[in-house]
Design an enzyme around this catalytic site. Structure first.
Site, mmCIF file in Angstrom:
data_model
loop_
_atom_site.group_PDB
_atom_site.id
_atom_site.type_symbol
_atom_site.label_atom_id
_atom_site.label_comp_id
_atom_site.label_asym_id
_atom_site.label_seq_id
_atom_site.Cartn_x
_atom_site.Cartn_y
_atom_site.Cartn_z
ATOM 1 N NE ARG A 103 2.759 72.220 2.700
ATOM 2 C CZ ARG A 103 1.973 71.841 1.703
ATOM 3 N NH1 ARG A 103 1.533 72.573 0.898
ATOM 4 N NH2 ARG A 103 1.978 70.659 1.348
ATOM 5 C CB THR A 107 -2.199 75.606 10.039
ATOM 6 O OG1 THR A 107 -0.755 75.540 9.652
ATOM 7 C CG2 THR A 107 -2.550 75.160 11.509
ATOM 8 C CG ASP A 199 7.280 65.387 1.243
ATOM 9 O OD1 ASP A 199 8.311 65.846 1.143
ATOM 10 O OD2 ASP A 199 6.481 65.754 2.536
ATOM 11 C CG ASP A 202 9.115 62.821 2.870
ATOM 12 O OD1 ASP A 202 9.774 63.224 3.672
ATOM 13 O OD2 ASP A 202 7.935 62.486 3.147
HETATM 14 C C1 PRP Z 1 7.566 71.691 0.810
HETATM 15 C C2 PRP Z 1 8.434 72.304 -0.323
HETATM 16 C C3 PRP Z 1 8.284 73.979 -0.084
HETATM 17 C C4 PRP Z 1 6.807 73.828 0.400
HETATM 18 C C5 PRP Z 1 5.654 74.254 -0.525
HETATM 19 O O1 PRP Z 1 8.289 71.768 2.064
HETATM 20 O O2 PRP Z 1 9.711 71.884 -0.363
HETATM 21 O O3 PRP Z 1 9.046 74.366 0.595
HETATM 22 O O4 PRP Z 1 6.313 72.469 0.820
HETATM 23 O O5 PRP Z 1 4.380 74.150 -0.027
HETATM 24 P P1 PRP Z 1 3.519 75.692 0.234
HETATM 25 O O6 PRP Z 1 3.749 76.363 -1.164
HETATM 26 O O7 PRP Z 1 2.240 75.070 0.443
HETATM 27 O O8 PRP Z 1 4.254 76.388 1.338
HETATM 28 P P2 PRP Z 1 8.100 71.211 3.404
HETATM 29 O O9 PRP Z 1 7.202 72.001 4.381
HETATM 30 O O10 PRP Z 1 7.550 69.666 2.928
HETATM 31 O O11 PRP Z 1 9.569 70.917 3.994
HETATM 32 P P3 PRP Z 1 10.861 70.137 3.915
HETATM 33 O O12 PRP Z 1 11.363 70.899 2.542
HETATM 34 O O13 PRP Z 1 11.499 70.147 5.100
HETATM 35 O O14 PRP Z 1 10.369 68.705 3.406
HETATM 36 N N1 URA Z 2 5.259 70.049 -0.920
HETATM 37 C C1 URA Z 2 5.858 68.886 -1.383
HETATM 38 O O1 URA Z 2 6.972 68.346 -1.172
HETATM 39 N N2 URA Z 2 5.035 68.447 -2.519
HETATM 40 C C2 URA Z 2 3.861 68.886 -2.887
HETATM 41 O O2 URA Z 2 3.302 68.443 -3.442
HETATM 42 C C3 URA Z 2 3.469 69.906 -1.956
HETATM 43 C C4 URA Z 2 4.060 70.367 -1.100
#
Ligand code: PRP
Ligand code: URA
Length: 207
Positions: A103, A107, A199, A202
């Site tokens: 994400r 944006t 997160d 993380d």
């Molecule tokens: C997080 C999570 C989802 C997304 C959800 O991933 O694991 O994939 O955000 O958000 P949304 O519903 O608003 O799209 P992130 O973008 O942090 O990537 P990562 O898994 O690589 O940390």
């Molecule tokens: N992605 C995450 O990992 N946590 C949230 O709360 C939203 C998006």
């Protein structure tokens, strides 16, 4: 929100609360995420079709039942991979596809960067896994991708969902059931789920 199912089994809720706790370290977070995912998958595979097979017990021949269709797990990278071992412990024959989406932090739009899916997709039960359903952008994009590759039976499994994400995903894909351990209150200004668990990527990977 007809296609939303909250998995409220006490063991699931108990582990979710420990995952939410900011005092839970990366190691325990990973372990509990795997355990929790296995419990959830047990619940969402109840209606999977079976076929009969002959089996030889140590005493005689009989008829047993095995899964009739292939199962394909598709974690959304990165955080979705934290849910993989839990499912594979229960369904070791499952095939695994990967969809890389992150994400954009400004944006909040999903950015697709990798896709590799097994050929069984059209006849398989497909479980998309990602711990967080926030705005729904990542989940909608992932479902678009597996549908593009002709997946027919798709389930979306997450740990924590925001009402905004459930609404967006069920509007875009009303045919895809959404399973979560919790439907939380709302998103904050940065698109994080409140109360949420932070997160997920993380907390799994210690980044
Ligand atoms: C997080 C999570 C989802 C997304 C959800 O991933 O694991 O994939 O955000 O958000 P949304 O519903 O608003 O799209 P992130 O973008 O942090 O990537 P990562 O898994 O690589 O940390
Ligand atoms: N992605 C995450 O990992 N946590 C949230 O709360 C939203 C998006």
């Amino acid at each position: 929100m007809n296609n939303l199912q909250i998995l409220d089994h006490p063991l699931i809720q108990n582990k979710l609360t420990r995952l939410r706790d900011k005092a839970t370290n990366n190691h325990n977070f990973r372990l509990m995420l795997a355990e929790l995912t296995a419990l959830m998958v047990y619940e969402i595979t109840r209606d999977y079709p079976l076929r009969e097979v002959e089996v030889e017990t140590p005493l005689e021949r009989t008829t047993g039942k095995v899964l009739a269709t292939p199962v394909v797990l598709v974690p959304i990278l990165r955080a979705g991979t934290g849910m993989l071992t839990g499912v594979l412990d229960l369904i070791p024959t499952a095939k695994v596809g990967h969809i890389g989406i992150y994400r954009d932090p400004h944006t909040l739009q999903p950015v697709e960067y990798y896709t590799k899916l097994p050929p069984e997709l059209p006849r398989a039960r497909v479980i998309l896994v990602d711990p967080m359903l926030a705005t729904g952008g990542s989940a909608i994009t992932a479902v678009n991708i597996v549908k593009r590759e002709k997946a027919n039976h798709i389930q979306f499994l997450c740990l924590v969902a925001a009402p905004e994400g459930v609404k967006a995903l069920s509007t875009a894909h009303p045919d895809v059931p959404i399973y979560t351990a919790a439907l939380d209150r709302q998103l904050n200004d940065h698109g994080y789920i409140l109360p949420g668990l932070g997160d997920a990527g993380d907390r799994i990977f210690g980044t």
